[in-house]
Each structure stands twice: as C-alpha cells, then as structure tokens.
Design an enzyme around this catalytic site. Structure first.
Site, mmCIF file in Angstrom:
data_model
loop_
_atom_site.group_PDB
_atom_site.id
_atom_site.type_symbol
_atom_site.label_atom_id
_atom_site.label_comp_id
_atom_site.label_asym_id
_atom_site.label_seq_id
_atom_site.Cartn_x
_atom_site.Cartn_y
_atom_site.Cartn_z
ATOM 1 N N ASP A 10 27.589 42.713 -4.261
ATOM 2 C CA ASP A 10 27.801 41.359 -3.730
ATOM 3 C C ASP A 10 27.478 41.389 -2.233
ATOM 4 O OD1 ASP A 10 28.629 38.588 -3.740
ATOM 5 O OD2 ASP A 10 30.442 39.208 -2.704
ATOM 6 N N SER A 11 27.322 40.199 -1.667
ATOM 7 C CA SER A 11 27.072 40.106 -0.228
ATOM 8 C C SER A 11 28.302 40.583 0.557
ATOM 9 C CB SER A 11 26.750 38.669 0.151
ATOM 10 O OG SER A 11 27.839 37.842 -0.181
ATOM 11 N N CYS A 73 26.899 38.295 -7.593
ATOM 12 C CA CYS A 73 26.736 37.341 -6.496
ATOM 13 C C CYS A 73 25.834 36.236 -7.020
ATOM 14 C CB CYS A 73 26.093 38.061 -5.309
ATOM 15 S SG CYS A 73 25.679 36.947 -3.942
ATOM 16 N N ASN A 74 26.334 35.015 -7.029
ATOM 17 C CA ASN A 74 25.529 33.896 -7.537
ATOM 18 C C ASN A 74 24.317 33.636 -6.657
ATOM 19 O OD1 ASN A 74 27.116 32.269 -9.827
ATOM 20 N ND2 ASN A 74 28.573 33.242 -8.464
ATOM 21 N N GLU A 158 35.789 35.493 3.834
ATOM 22 C CA GLU A 158 35.410 36.718 4.561
ATOM 23 C C GLU A 158 36.277 36.887 5.823
ATOM 24 O OE1 GLU A 158 32.868 39.274 4.141
ATOM 25 O OE2 GLU A 158 32.692 38.591 2.077
ATOM 26 N N CYS A 192 30.691 30.894 -7.293
ATOM 27 C CA CYS A 192 30.555 31.838 -6.176
ATOM 28 C C CYS A 192 31.694 32.823 -6.363
ATOM 29 C CB CYS A 192 30.677 31.139 -4.830
ATOM 30 S SG CYS A 192 30.766 32.302 -3.450
ATOM 31 N N HIS A 194 33.224 34.607 -4.413
ATOM 32 C CA HIS A 194 34.274 34.580 -3.390
ATOM 33 C C HIS A 194 35.362 33.541 -3.694
ATOM 34 C CE1 HIS A 194 31.528 36.908 -0.903
ATOM 35 N NE2 HIS A 194 32.404 36.928 0.078
HETATM 36 N N1 DGL Z 1 29.779 35.784 -3.412
HETATM 37 C C1 DGL Z 1 28.480 35.213 -3.321
HETATM 38 C C2 DGL Z 1 28.178 34.297 -4.476
HETATM 39 O O1 DGL Z 1 28.696 34.493 -5.563
HETATM 40 C C3 DGL Z 1 28.021 34.536 -2.075
HETATM 41 C C4 DGL Z 1 28.635 34.707 -0.816
HETATM 42 C C5 DGL Z 1 27.740 34.522 0.368
HETATM 43 O O2 DGL Z 1 27.402 33.374 0.726
HETATM 44 O O3 DGL Z 1 27.405 35.545 0.913
HETATM 45 O O4 DGL Z 1 27.403 33.378 -4.339
#
Ligand code: DGL
Length: 273
Positions: A10-11, A73-74, A158, A192, A194
């Site tokens: 993931d990011s 990560c989407n 974050e 997402c 997160h």
């Molecule tokens: N967790 C990531 C997702 O599922 C994205 C987070 C980011 O913007 O870095 O999209």
C-alpha cells in the site's frame, strides 16, 4: 524450489487493514508488507507518478523473492495494475502475479445492495480513473454507481487525526454530498484501504439503513479463492506463519500507527525504493 512470501503493498498504512483480514483467514502463509509512507498519499498524484511508484514497489517485492503481490491499495490498483500486468510483467517475471483490490470488490458488491444504488468513497485517483464504474458495470449492469472523492481523508489517517474532531467536518461533508447526489444509495463502499480507520466517524453521519462496506474480508476471501484456483502459484508460497513489515518512511511512526491499523504489534524495517 525456494518457497516465497506473499507481498502486500500500500502507499502507507491502509493496506494493513487488508493484511489483518488476510492473515486472519490465511495464517499459514508468510507475508511481506511494504508501505510507501514516505511518498503517500498517492491519491492526488498524476497517473504517471502513481504508476512509477507502484512499479518501484512491485520490483522491490520481486527482488525480495515474492512471486505473488497484492496491491492492497485502490489508487495503485486503479492507476497502475493493468499497465503493470500487461506491459511490465512479461519482461520482469512472466511467472509472477500482481493482483489488485478493485475487481474482487466489484465482483461481490451486488450481494450487498437491495436498492441497486451503490456509493463509492475513494481517493481522487481512484474516482477519476472510473475503474469502479467500469468493473461494477461488467458484473452488475443494473447497479447505479455514484462516486465521491474524499480528498483529505487519507491525510487525516496518515497524520493520526482520524479519531479527532478535526475529522468531523471533512467526513460529514463528503457523506452528505454523496447521499444527496443519490438518495437511493443503500450501500457505501470504503474504496480506499485507509478509510476503515475512519469508520467510527463515518458511522456518525450515515443513516442506519445504509450499509458501510470495507474491503478487508472481501480481499481476503478472494485471495483464498485465487490460491485454491492457482495451485502453481500456491505451491510457490512458503508456509511459516510469518509477517514482516517494511516502510519507506519513519519506522517509529510506522510501528506506532501500524499497530493500530493491524491490530497486533508491528516492527518495521526501513527501505529505500
Ligand atoms: N490506501 C490507498 C487506497 O486504497 C490510497 C491512499 C493514498 O492516497 O495514498 O486507495
């Protein structure tokens, strides 16, 4: 044959909400989790940058010996997965596999909605890609999909502000907007990884008759099915019940917040991509 861990990317921290469900369902495998916290959030970045960063991550996992990588990560799944599968994989390691989170979610979203009206809450990158619109249409052409880019939500997570009153206004604003845009919505997807951390806040502004879906269980069972259907990949996976964590950011931060996301102690090692 040397057996290998499964890579989960993931990011930042978000993919830990997916890893948590994967390790609960499939504890027998070994996992390497890597979060590119230094360069998160990916959501607002241009297509090419998300693609380049995601490719860096995939190369890193391959260099560690992972032959199966899940982009938990989407944003990466929306902006980079297809190009990596079609353009890079054949040259990098044609026997390796990279999977995403959008298609498995689209495949089952119809099981949740009674009104056939679904809301997608995602990052700017995920929403602008239109990937959910396309994928859901393939499986459930009768479902009306409304999207909302919740641009500030990843930063709230974050920055560890997801449980503070600072999160109230941005959460209320996006929930009200999507439910006003389509009052028929009975299912809201947290598209997402997160966003599950904001669940308590989100619930404050969502009526009781609207279901809120996070992806952890969906991705875990889809990975389980995938491994059953692909014995060639499954047989390459090592079975020592271990989980290792890596971050491009600060390990102290990653461990503190990661422990909350993952629900178990996280001890990460720093890497540079
Ligand atoms: N967790 C990531 C997702 O599922 C994205 C987070 C980011 O913007 O870095 O999209």
């Amino acid at each position: 044959m040397v057996k290998q861990p499964i890579g989960i990317f993931d990011s930042g921290y978000g993919g830990l909400t997916i890893l948590k469900e994967i390790t609960a369902l499939l504890p027998q495998y070994d996992y390497l989790y890597m979060g590119d916290s230094l360069r998160a959030p990916y959501g607002p970045l241009p297509f090419q940058t998300i693609y380049d960063y995601t490719l860096d991550a995939v190369r890193w996992f391959f260099a560690q010996g992972c032959s199966l990588v899940v982009l938990a990560c989407n944003t990466s799944s929306a902006k980079a997965l297809r190009s990596i599968q079609q353009i890079n994989l054949p040259g990098l390691a044609s026997g390796n596999r990279v999977l995403g989170v959008i298609r498995p979610t689209a495949e089952v979203i119809g099981d949740y909605t009674l009104t056939n009206h679904v809301g997608i809450l995602g990052t700017q990158g995920t929403v602008s890609s239109g990937s959910y619109l396309l994928e859901i249409k393939k499986f459930f052409p009768d479902i009306t999909v409304t999207q909302e880019a919740c641009s500030s939500w990843v930063k709230l997570v974050e920055n560890n502000e997801y449980a503070t009153t600072k999160a109230d206004q941005p959460v209320r604003e996006h929930i009200q907007k999507i439910l006003t845009n389509d009052p028929g919505i009975d299912t809201l997807l947290l598209a997402c990884t997160h966003y599950p951390l904001l669940m308590d806040k989100i619930k404050l502004f969502v009526p009781d008759d609207v279901r809120i879906i996070s992806q952890g269980n969906i991705i875990a069972s889809s990975l389980s099915d995938y491994l059953i259907r692909h014995p060639d990949i499954r047989e390459k996976c090592s079975l020592q019940h271990t989980v290792s964590f890596f971050t491009t950011g600060d390990t102290g931060n990653f461990d503190t917040h990661g422990t909350i996301f993952y629900g178990n102690a996280v001890h990460s090692r720093h890497i540079d991509l």
